[in-house]
Every structure is written in structure tokens, then in C-alpha cells.
Design a protein around this motif. Structure first.
Motif, PDB file in Angstrom:
ATOM      1  N   PRO A   1       3.961   5.863  12.013  1.00 42.74           N
ATOM      2  CA  PRO A   1       2.820   5.053  11.587  1.00 42.74           C
ATOM      3  C   PRO A   1       2.073   5.634  10.396  1.00 42.74           C
ATOM      4  CG  PRO A   1       2.250   6.303  13.544  1.00 42.74           C
ATOM      5  CD  PRO A   1       3.720   6.526  13.298  1.00 42.74           C
ATOM      6  N   GLN A   2       2.403   6.865   9.991  1.00 44.96           N
ATOM      7  CA  GLN A   2       1.685   7.508   8.887  1.00 44.96           C
ATOM      8  C   GLN A   2       2.427   7.378   7.566  1.00 44.96           C
ATOM      9  OE1 GLN A   2      -1.359   8.633   9.548  1.00 44.96           O
ATOM     10  NE2 GLN A   2      -0.991   7.898  11.621  1.00 44.96           N
ATOM     11  N   ILE A   3       3.073   6.243   7.342  1.00 44.58           N
ATOM     12  CA  ILE A   3       3.813   6.040   6.100  1.00 44.58           C
ATOM     13  C   ILE A   3       2.852   6.068   4.920  1.00 44.58           C
ATOM     14  CG2 ILE A   3       5.238   4.418   4.799  1.00 44.58           C
ATOM     15  CD1 ILE A   3       6.278   3.403   7.475  1.00 44.58           C
ATOM     16  N   ILE A   4       3.226   6.786   3.862  1.00 44.60           N
ATOM     17  CA  ILE A   4       2.352   6.915   2.697  1.00 44.60           C
ATOM     18  C   ILE A   4       2.396   5.660   1.854  1.00 44.60           C
ATOM     19  CG2 ILE A   4       2.593   9.410   2.594  1.00 44.60           C
ATOM     20  CD1 ILE A   4       4.660   9.055   0.432  1.00 44.60           C
ATOM     21  N   GLU A   5       1.400   5.547   0.995  1.00 44.28           N
ATOM     22  CA  GLU A   5       1.327   4.409   0.075  1.00 44.28           C
ATOM     23  C   GLU A   5       2.499   4.487  -0.902  1.00 44.28           C
ATOM     24  OE1 GLU A   5      -1.744   2.766  -3.314  1.00 44.28           O
ATOM     25  OE2 GLU A   5      -2.480   4.026  -1.699  1.00 44.28           O
ATOM     26  N   VAL A   6       3.305   3.419  -0.947  1.00 46.15           N
ATOM     27  CA  VAL A   6       4.572   3.461  -1.685  1.00 46.15           C
ATOM     28  C   VAL A   6       4.365   3.708  -3.160  1.00 46.15           C
ATOM     29  CG1 VAL A   6       6.641   2.138  -2.249  1.00 46.15           C
ATOM     30  CG2 VAL A   6       5.651   1.975   0.022  1.00 46.15           C
ATOM     31  N   ASP A   7       3.299   3.179  -3.768  1.00 49.42           N
ATOM     32  CA  ASP A   7       3.118   3.305  -5.201  1.00 49.42           C
ATOM     33  C   ASP A   7       2.879   4.734  -5.651  1.00 49.42           C
ATOM     34  OD1 ASP A   7       3.661   0.872  -6.288  1.00 49.42           O
ATOM     35  OD2 ASP A   7       1.663   0.064  -5.967  1.00 49.42           O
ATOM     36  N   MET A   8       2.658   5.643  -4.735  1.00 46.10           N
ATOM     37  CA  MET A   8       2.547   7.042  -5.105  1.00 46.10           C
ATOM     38  C   MET A   8       3.930   7.638  -5.398  1.00 46.10           C
ATOM     39  SD  MET A   8      -0.166   8.479  -2.392  1.00 46.10           S
ATOM     40  CE  MET A   8      -1.794   7.790  -2.229  1.00 46.10           C
ATOM     41  N   VAL A   9       4.962   6.940  -4.959  1.00 45.81           N
ATOM     42  CA  VAL A   9       6.310   7.505  -5.028  1.00 45.81           C
ATOM     43  C   VAL A   9       7.175   6.746  -6.010  1.00 45.81           C
ATOM     44  CG1 VAL A   9       8.300   8.186  -3.670  1.00 45.81           C
ATOM     45  CG2 VAL A   9       6.037   8.162  -2.626  1.00 45.81           C
ATOM     46  N   ILE A  10       7.088   5.405  -5.999  1.00 47.54           N
ATOM     47  CA  ILE A  10       7.930   4.625  -6.903  1.00 47.54           C
ATOM     48  C   ILE A  10       7.062   3.669  -7.712  1.00 47.54           C
ATOM     49  CG2 ILE A  10       9.924   4.727  -5.399  1.00 47.54           C
ATOM     50  CD1 ILE A  10       9.266   1.823  -4.620  1.00 47.54           C
TER      51      ILE A  10
ATOM     52  N   ALA B   1      10.317  -2.121 -10.766  1.00 43.04           N
ATOM     53  CA  ALA B   1       9.222  -1.708 -11.648  1.00 43.04           C
ATOM     54  C   ALA B   1       8.545  -2.925 -12.274  1.00 43.04           C
ATOM     55  CB  ALA B   1       9.756  -0.782 -12.741  1.00 43.04           C
ATOM     56  N   TRP B   2       7.799  -3.655 -11.466  1.00 41.94           N
ATOM     57  CA  TRP B   2       7.004  -4.773 -11.977  1.00 41.94           C
ATOM     58  C   TRP B   2       5.714  -4.838 -11.173  1.00 41.94           C
ATOM     59  CZ3 TRP B   2       8.607 -10.265  -9.991  1.00 41.94           C
ATOM     60  CH2 TRP B   2       8.998 -10.185  -8.653  1.00 41.94           C
ATOM     61  N   GLU B   3       4.718  -5.501 -11.740  1.00 45.29           N
ATOM     62  CA  GLU B   3       3.405  -5.493 -11.119  1.00 45.29           C
ATOM     63  C   GLU B   3       3.432  -6.116  -9.731  1.00 45.29           C
ATOM     64  OE1 GLU B   3      -0.323  -4.383 -10.531  1.00 45.29           O
ATOM     65  OE2 GLU B   3       0.889  -3.855 -12.287  1.00 45.29           O
ATOM     66  N   GLN B   4       4.202  -7.216  -9.561  1.00 47.13           N
ATOM     67  CA  GLN B   4       4.268  -7.871  -8.251  1.00 47.13           C
ATOM     68  C   GLN B   4       4.860  -6.965  -7.184  1.00 47.13           C
ATOM     69  OE1 GLN B   4       5.103  -9.100 -11.211  1.00 47.13           O
ATOM     70  NE2 GLN B   4       5.318 -11.340 -11.202  1.00 47.13           N
ATOM     71  N   GLY B   5       5.633  -5.958  -7.623  1.00 45.11           N
ATOM     72  CA  GLY B   5       6.240  -5.050  -6.661  1.00 45.11           C
ATOM     73  C   GLY B   5       5.224  -4.328  -5.797  1.00 45.11           C
ATOM     74  N   ARG B   6       4.026  -4.137  -6.324  1.00 40.90           N
ATOM     75  CA  ARG B   6       3.002  -3.432  -5.557  1.00 40.90           C
ATOM     76  C   ARG B   6       2.625  -4.207  -4.297  1.00 40.90           C
ATOM     77  NH1 ARG B   6       1.461   0.477  -9.279  1.00 40.90           N
ATOM     78  NH2 ARG B   6       1.707  -0.159 -11.453  1.00 40.90           N
ATOM     79  N   SER B   7       2.468  -5.530  -4.432  1.00 45.29           N
ATOM     80  CA  SER B   7       2.101  -6.329  -3.258  1.00 45.29           C
ATOM     81  C   SER B   7       3.255  -6.410  -2.273  1.00 45.29           C
ATOM     82  CB  SER B   7       1.659  -7.735  -3.681  1.00 45.29           C
ATOM     83  OG  SER B   7       2.698  -8.415  -4.351  1.00 45.29           O
ATOM     84  N   TYR B   8       4.485  -6.526  -2.779  1.00 45.95           N
ATOM     85  CA  TYR B   8       5.640  -6.538  -1.877  1.00 45.95           C
ATOM     86  C   TYR B   8       5.790  -5.196  -1.169  1.00 45.95           C
ATOM     87  CZ  TYR B   8       7.222 -10.980  -3.841  1.00 45.95           C
ATOM     88  OH  TYR B   8       7.307 -12.294  -4.222  1.00 45.95           O
TER      89      TYR B   8
ATOM     90  N   PRO C   1       4.246   6.222 -11.178  1.00 44.30           N
ATOM     91  CA  PRO C   1       5.690   6.228 -10.906  1.00 44.30           C
ATOM     92  C   PRO C   1       6.346   4.855 -11.017  1.00 44.30           C
ATOM     93  CG  PRO C   1       4.518   7.540  -9.278  1.00 44.30           C
ATOM     94  CD  PRO C   1       3.478   6.805 -10.066  1.00 44.30           C
ATOM     95  N   ARG C   2       5.622   3.799 -10.681  1.00 43.10           N
ATOM     96  CA  ARG C   2       6.243   2.470 -10.717  1.00 43.10           C
ATOM     97  C   ARG C   2       6.312   1.909 -12.139  1.00 43.10           C
ATOM     98  NH1 ARG C   2       7.276  -1.501  -7.063  1.00 43.10           N
ATOM     99  NH2 ARG C   2       6.080  -0.467  -5.437  1.00 43.10           N
ATOM    100  N   GLY C   3       5.208   1.944 -12.854  1.00 43.06           N
ATOM    101  CA  GLY C   3       5.152   1.242 -14.129  1.00 43.06           C
ATOM    102  C   GLY C   3       5.089   2.119 -15.357  1.00 43.06           C
ATOM    103  N   GLY C   4       4.966   3.429 -15.177  1.00 40.57           N
ATOM    104  CA  GLY C   4       4.833   4.323 -16.325  1.00 40.57           C
ATOM    105  C   GLY C   4       6.154   4.559 -17.037  1.00 40.57           C
ATOM    106  N   THR C   5       6.054   5.237 -18.181  1.00 39.96           N
ATOM    107  CA  THR C   5       7.237   5.535 -18.992  1.00 39.96           C
ATOM    108  C   THR C   5       8.189   6.455 -18.235  1.00 39.96           C
ATOM    109  OG1 THR C   5       5.925   5.342 -21.008  1.00 39.96           O
ATOM    110  CG2 THR C   5       8.022   6.492 -21.177  1.00 39.96           C
ATOM    111  N   VAL C   6       9.462   6.092 -18.238  1.00 45.39           N
ATOM    112  CA  VAL C   6      10.497   6.870 -17.563  1.00 45.39           C
ATOM    113  C   VAL C   6      11.155   7.809 -18.569  1.00 45.39           C
ATOM    114  CG1 VAL C   6      12.691   6.737 -16.308  1.00 45.39           C
ATOM    115  CG2 VAL C   6      10.910   5.022 -15.911  1.00 45.39           C
ATOM    116  N   ALA C   7      11.423   9.039 -18.166  1.00 49.52           N
ATOM    117  CA  ALA C   7      12.170   9.989 -18.994  1.00 49.52           C
ATOM    118  C   ALA C   7      13.654   9.862 -18.649  1.00 49.52           C
ATOM    119  CB  ALA C   7      11.687  11.414 -18.754  1.00 49.52           C
ATOM    120  N   TYR C   8      14.499   9.728 -19.677  1.00 51.43           N
ATOM    121  CA  TYR C   8      15.938   9.562 -19.479  1.00 51.43           C
ATOM    122  C   TYR C   8      16.697  10.730 -20.106  1.00 51.43           C
ATOM    123  CZ  TYR C   8      14.784   4.671 -18.395  1.00 51.43           C
ATOM    124  OH  TYR C   8      14.261   3.533 -17.838  1.00 51.43           O
ATOM    125  N   GLY C   9      17.932  10.903 -19.650  1.00 49.22           N
ATOM    126  CA  GLY C   9      18.807  11.893 -20.264  1.00 49.22           C
ATOM    127  C   GLY C   9      18.343  13.325 -20.077  1.00 49.22           C
TER     128      GLY C   9
END
Length: 405
Positions: free
Chosen positions: A396-405, A371-378, A147-155
Motif C-alpha cells: 500500500p506504500q507505493i510511491i508517486e510514479v512521476d518521481m520515477v518516470i 512521456a506525455w502530460e496525460q500520462g501523469r493522470s493515468y 523524469p517523465r517530461g524532462g530532457t533525456v540524455a542519450y548515448g
């Protein structure tokens, strides 16, 4: 076999269908029949559930789409829970609205976009859930496997709308995630065209306690029809500003790194330098240069034509998001423009810029959403802050963000 995908597994399926990578679903999300939960059934010839039982390829999903995380499925009763580490069974104890699931064919059902949004309110940071709302109600989709770095579908057609989510929420009393979802949907607007545009709109709309600028729901990509005399004079028949602030004459247009194709000019110039007498290469260089120049001129004319209709649309760039303090600087300019031209008091929004510590935290949040690699650490830093209660008390059960964005 019957299986009802839920939560993040359903979200991955929704993204795959919207991106056109689900071979078993060719007609699009909107054409699929609304339904309820199906009790899981083992495939013929199988005696127990395992990873090898399930073929998600019809939905465009590989088994490793979510790595080692289990496949999340909804079950109608405690008796129907699947006893396997491959699966996570979810029992909805509170009533759900009719048609909360979608029949995706191939013996699969998936949670509807509205239900997925509501469920994410129980495990997702409000800012991230807002971005999910912009995606589901917008004309873009993130990649199901990255979701973060993959190809985005537009339109593409929206998966749902703000109005449909609000109507669904009104019938969801008692379900986990409802409280936060009702708050967050108030800051989501229909018709976002890109992930970066959604980040900008979400930050502008969200309240100060969520590190936003407290401007409330915005208007996205609302086509402005040119006045007759402007059209007769040669102006474009219509223009579409990315973001408009309701009750003001001020908006924003976002220009990404790729807005101007400068790389094509550089490549053509390098080719000409190697073969200075090649007329074909010289013509290619001129075409590349002219294409970029035409884009710049169209941008300038767009701003003039919108100004002639009473709208001041400020440009936002990728650098405003990635440069430290860049977005706060842009928003101060937006506040001042609104105050000077629309006479609206922006004192409450200005509070977002009053604390250096808050601005630092907001910058970390912005970087975590991009959508950049450093975003994962932030993103991991943001989640850890949430879990430690540094920003605010949160689930406290917040999911891993990279699964979503």
C-alpha cells in the motif's frame, strides 16, 4: 559534513551524474569509488540539521528536485538518525553487499545503482521498476528533476548491468524489496537506447499478471554483422535491430514521432512559398526533402538487409503506443509472425489479448508509462488501482510514479 543519499534522492543524483549536470562529478559514475555508509556529520558551525545545511548543487540537484519530499539518507545506526522534517533517515537492518554505496565527493555518498534498484522493489509497481532497470542498464538517463517530461540524455555508459544487479541481489537476503526485485530483473535486458524502447521491451517481457505479454527477457540492440557477399554488394557492414525475440527470427524496430523530420520540409516549403524566387530557400527545401527521403530509403534497406540474414524486423511506431489498442494490434502481428516463421507456439502470450477488460487495463498502463502530460493522470489511476487491490494485492506504500518516470 558527511551525508549518504539513499533511495529516490540517490536515484536523482545518479541521473544527474549520468546526464552530466553534476558539476562536482566530472569523471562519470563508473570512476567513482565504491564504499559504505557514512555517519552524518553537521557542517562546521551548525548546531542542528535544517534544509539550509545542505547544498546539493555539487550533485546538480536543487533542493526542490523532489518538491516537498524529504531528502532520503542512509544512516549506520539508530543513534545517527537526523531529527528533522527535511530528512528521512533509512536504517538498513539487514547486511548489504560490500561497496553498496558510491563516494560522489563533496562529502556526499550515494546508494549504488544496484542498491537503488533493490530498494525500489519495496515501493514501486513491478512495471515501473522494470523500466528503472532498463534505464540503469541502458545507454540513456531520465532527467533528475522531471523524469517523465524532462530532457533525456542519450548515448551514455550504463550505470550498471543486469548481471551486476543479479549478483548484488544474491547477497541481499533479508533486505526490503529483494523478493520483487528478483522477479523483475528477470524481465530486464541490457542496452536499452531510449525510454520508449524500454517501455516496449518491458511490456513484451513482463508476465501476464503484470499486464505484459509473457515473452520473457529479450535481446536489445544486438549488432548484426552483414554476410560478406552482402557487404561486397553494397549493403551496410552492420545493422542494429532494436529488439529481438530469443529463439525466433523476429524483432522490432521502434520509430518515434521524430524519426522522420517532416517539420523541416514543411518549414522550408512555407519559406519558399513566401519567396518563390529565392534560390537559397529552394535549395534548402530540396535538401530537407532529400534528407527525409534518404532516411526512408535507409529504413527500407535496413529491413531488406536484416531479412537477407534471416531476421524479420517489424516496425513499431509512436502511434502504436498512443493509439488505443494499437500495441495489442502490433503484438498480435508479432505473435503470428513468430508462429508462421519460427514455428514457436505463442498460445501463452496470446492469452494477453483474450480479455477485453485486461486489454483496457493494459492500455491505461501503457499510457501511464509514456512521456506525455496525460500520462501523469493515468499513472495516478494505476497507483490508486494498486492501492485498492483492483489489479492485485500490493504494497500500500507505493510511491508517486512521476518521481520515477
Amino acid at each position: 559534513m558527511n551525508l549518504t543519499l539513499d533511495r529516490l534522492s540517490a536515484l536523482a543524483a545518479i541521473r544527474s551524474i549520468r546526464c552530466g549536470t553534476a558539476p562536482g562529478v566530472q569523471s562519470g559514475l563508473a570512476s567513482l569509488r565504491r564504499t559504505g555508509i557514512a555517519a552524518p556529520e553537521l557542517p562546521e558551525g551548525r548546531k542542528r540539521w535544517s534544509a539550509s545545511c545542505i547544498d546539493l548543487s555539487a550533485l546538480g540537484l536543487a533542493r526542490d528536485t523532489r518538491g516537498s519530499h524529504p531528502i532520503e539518507i542512509a544512516v549506520p545506526s539508530e543513534h545517527d538518525r537526523i531529527r528533522s522534517k527535511t530528512f528521512s533517515s533509512i536504517l538498513h537492518t539487514a547486511p548489504l553487499p560490500k561497496g553498496a554505496f558510491i563516494d560522489a565527493g563533496q562529502d556526499f555518498r550515494i546508494a549504488s545503482p544496484e542498491l537503488v534498484f533493490v530498494e525500489m522493489g519495496a515501493v514501486m509497481q513491478p512495471e515501473v521498476q522494470a523500466l528503472l532497470g532498463y534505464e540503469l542498464t541502458g545507454s540513456f538517463s531520465r532527467n533528475p528533476s522531471d523524469p517523465r517530461g524532462g530532457t533525456v540524455a542519450y548515448g551514455i555508459p550504463p550505470a550498471t548491468s543486469v548481471e551486476k544487479i543479479e549478483r548484488f541481489l544474491s547477497q541481499c537476503e533479508g533486505n526490503a524489496g529483494v523478493t520483487q526485485s528478483r522477479q523483475v530483473i528477470g524481465y530486464v535486458a541490457n542496452n536499452a537506447w531510449s525510454p520508449a524502447e524500454a517501455v516496449i521491451a518491458a511490456l513484451m517481457a513482463l508476465p501476464l499478471e503484470y499486464l505484459g505479454y509473457g515473452m520473457g527477457r529479450l535481446v536489445l540492440n544486438d549488432r548484426q554483422i552483414a554476410a560478406d557477399e552482402l557487404a561486397r554488394s553494397g549493403a551496410r557492414g552492420s545493422r542494429v535491430p532494436d529488439i529481438l525475440v530469443p529463439g525466433t527470427c523476429v524483432g522490432i524496430n521502434y520509430d518515434s514521432f521524430y524519426h522522420l523530420d517532416l517539420d523541416s520540409v514543411i518549414e522550408a516549403a512555407c519559406a519558399c512559398a513566401l519567396a518563390p524566387n529565392d534560390k537559397t530557400l529552394a535549395a534548402a527545401l530540396e535538401n530537407a526533402r532529400r534528407s527525409v527521403r534518404d532516411k526512408v530509403l535507409d529504413d527500407l534497406r535496413r529491413n531488406r538487409e536484416l531479412a537477407a540474414q534471416g531476421l524479420v524486423v517489424l516496425p513499431a511506431t509512436s502511434e502504436d503506443l498512443y493509439r488505443k489498442g494499437g500495441f495489442d494490434e502490433l503484438m498480435l502481428e508479432v505473435f503470428r509472425t513468430i508462429e508462421l516463421l519460427s514455428g514457436k507456439d505463442m498460445a501463452e502470450s496470446r492469452r494477453a489479448l483474450a480479455s477485453h477488460a485486461v486489454c483496457e487495463r493494459r492500455q491505461t498502463l501503457i499510457w501511464s508509462l509514456l512521456a506525455w502530460e496525460q500520462g501523469r493522470s493515468y499513472a495516478r489511476e494505476q497507483v490508486e488501482r494498486e492501492r485498492r487491490g483492483i489489479l492485485r494485492i500490493k504494497n500500500p506504500q507505493i510511491i508517486e510514479v512521476d518521481m520515477v518516470i
